[in-house]
Design an enzyme around this catalytic site. Structure first.
Site, short mmCIF file in Angstrom:
data_model
loop_
_atom_site.label_atom_id
_atom_site.label_comp_id
_atom_site.label_asym_id
_atom_site.label_seq_id
_atom_site.Cartn_x
_atom_site.Cartn_y
_atom_site.Cartn_z
N HIS A 126 35.61 62.94 21.99
CA HIS A 126 35.01 61.92 21.13
C HIS A 126 34.48 60.75 21.95
O HIS A 126 34.12 59.71 21.39
CB HIS A 126 36.05 61.44 20.11
CG HIS A 126 36.55 62.56 19.23
ND1 HIS A 126 36.07 62.79 17.97
CD2 HIS A 126 37.46 63.53 19.48
CE1 HIS A 126 36.68 63.86 17.45
NE2 HIS A 126 37.53 64.32 18.37
N GLU A 169 40.84 61.91 48.14
CA GLU A 169 41.15 61.39 49.48
C GLU A 169 41.04 62.49 50.53
O GLU A 169 40.84 62.20 51.71
CB GLU A 169 42.57 60.79 49.47
CG GLU A 169 42.60 59.39 50.03
CD GLU A 169 43.94 58.70 49.86
OE1 GLU A 169 43.93 57.56 49.38
OE2 GLU A 169 44.98 59.27 50.20
N LYS A 207 40.78 47.44 53.37
CA LYS A 207 41.97 46.72 53.84
C LYS A 207 41.57 45.71 54.92
O LYS A 207 42.03 44.57 54.91
CB LYS A 207 42.98 47.71 54.44
CG LYS A 207 43.74 48.51 53.42
CD LYS A 207 44.87 49.25 54.12
CE LYS A 207 45.42 50.34 53.25
NZ LYS A 207 46.27 51.27 53.98
#
Ligand code: PA5
Length: 435
Positions: free
Chosen positions: A311, A290, A425
């Site tokens: 793995h 951010e 948003k």
């Protein structure tokens, strides 16, 4: 080891030349001065910079007092928050607490079981948490600096309704703690209802707020020593204040990742060898992602948990597209170690390890991995943490905060805003409430 966090870049040697570091020295100094003179972009959000030195003792005492009440009476404590209002607390609980804290019997925990909500929009998650809470005594801490973030606001609606139904308004009031900014819907509600409230300072952004009540209250509820966390942060504050690049490990880390990034390594993988670092990795991802990912620039922060991910992701790291580098978080002295037992028949052919400790094996896995990845064209940086005490945690948090701020300035972005978060948003609210 002298109890300090060590930054080791010996394994980045092939990828970073001495003169490249020297060339960046003036830029680092400029970034340091911009930051410390409160002159750079985002200067209105620099409250975190001197926070460990200047925060009030009274706040810490109030956190300890409220936490003690919750520890005594609640069976379950739910922390409602998202992003910077959630990841810090959760990372500290995971790193500093027992791996199976919530599964331990009450007498071993000493406090309530702790869960998180408001960090997604999943009804299933909420319903399952509800099933678990059942009739157990509950206290909640709703954390939202703005007070109007959808995810925690919706979760809080559900919890408040449930608490008021179960205990009445007065009983609910005794079980709701808010942590919020000076303004906003949550502040107004808290004032109206008389909830116990902690204030998030206006000049400290969400992802820099773990050392305020945002992170410290949940951590104190788990019985972790917050005074020690702050002592570690104060130590970091002093150590990483040094303006000279070679003497400041946080600045060295910031400078090296910029040098590596400028050579096309645009992904940084934070690797750890203890599963208890997984949420800390999430906190780190948010801090750097951010802060730096803007203006079509930035290092993409990702995380791997070794040896499990060797793995799963080991193949790509060793041999895939060459655009990544690794920063290893190495814990020198884990809270627990175990000696490997001998086996009479040596059926698994591992008796050569009998008498050695699990941590010894982990250490060799780490060394072998770094050697392999370096030879595969992956620069490696290493941060060595002497032990995972609250003090080291505080110092580590401050190390990354300081490095991130300087790294953002080296990149030429404002490390303290997040304009890009608004785009989703706006769309979501337009879709939810078309007028
Ligand atoms: O770092 C940030 O500023 C964000 O991640 C916020 O912490 C997150 O969006 C939650 O915001 P708020 O605390 O206002 O609910």
């Amino acid at each position: 080891m002298n109890g300090e966090i060590i930054f080791d870049y010996a394994d980045a040697g092939n990828f970073v030349k001495k003169h490249e570091l020297e060339a960046l020295e003036a830029q680092v100094l400029a970034a340091h001065e911009t930051l410390h003179r409160y002159e750079g972009p985002g200067r209105e959000y620099l409250g975190w910079l001197g926070w460990p030195l200047h925060c009030s003792r009274e706040d810490e005492d109030k956190i300890a007092r409220v936490a003690a009440q919750i520890r005594e009476r609640a069976e379950i404590f739910v922390v409602i928050g998202i992003g910077g209002s959630y990841l810090g607390a959760r990372s500290a609980l995971e790193l500093l607490g027992h791996s199976f804290y919530n599964q331990l019997p009450r007498e071993k925990r000493g406090g309530p079981r702790i869960f998180f909500a408001g960090c997604n929009l999943s009804a299933t998650y909420l319903a399952h948490l509800w099933d678990l809470i059942d009739q157990q005594d509950l206290a909640i801490n709703v954390v939202s600096k703005s007070g109007n973030t959808l995810e925690p606001a919706l979760a809080f609606r559900f919890f408040r309704t449930m608490l008021e139904k179960r205990y009445g308004k007065k009983g609910a009031r005794e079980r709701i703690i808010t942590t919020t900014g000076e303004k906003g819907a949550l502040r107004r509600l808290a004032q109206q209802e008389g909830y116990e409230t902690f204030t998030v300072p206006g000049d400290i952004g969400g992802r820099y707020s773990v050392l305020t009540a945002v992170g410290l209250l949940p951590v104190a509820v788990a019985g972790i020593d917050i005074a020690e966390i702050m002592a570690g942060a104060r130590r970091g504050c002093r150590l990483y204040d040094e303006e000279k690049l070679v003497d400041n490990p946080a600045y060295l880390y910031a400078a090296l990742r910029q040098i590596i990034y400028r050579k096309g390594k645009i992904i940084e993988l934070l690797a750890s060898y203890e599963p208890s670092f997984s949420l800390f990795t999430e906190w780190w991802k948010q801090l750097f992602g951010e802060s730096e990912g803007k203006d079509q620039k930035g290092i993409f922060p990702a995380g791997v948990s070794f040896t499990a991910d060797l793995h799963a992701m080991g193949q790509f790291i060793q041999d895939g597209y060459r655009n990544l580098f690794l920063t290893t978080l190495w814990l020198e002295k884990p809270p627990q170690d175990r000696e490997i037992p001998p086996l009479a028949e040596n059926i698994d052919e591992l008796n050569f390890l009998a008498g050695k400790s699990m941590h010894y094996v982990n250490k060799k896995a780490c060394a072998g991995t770094i050697m392999a990845h370096s030879s595969g064209g992956v620069p490696n940086l290493k941060i060595i943490i002497p032990e995972m005490t609250p003090r080291c945690y505080g110092q580590l948090v401050y190390f990354f905060e300081k490095a991130c701020a300087v790294s953002g300035y080296l990149l030429g972005v404002n490390p303290f805003d997040q304009p890009g978060v608004e785009a989703y948003k706006n769309n979501m609210f337009a879709l939810l409430d078309p007028k």
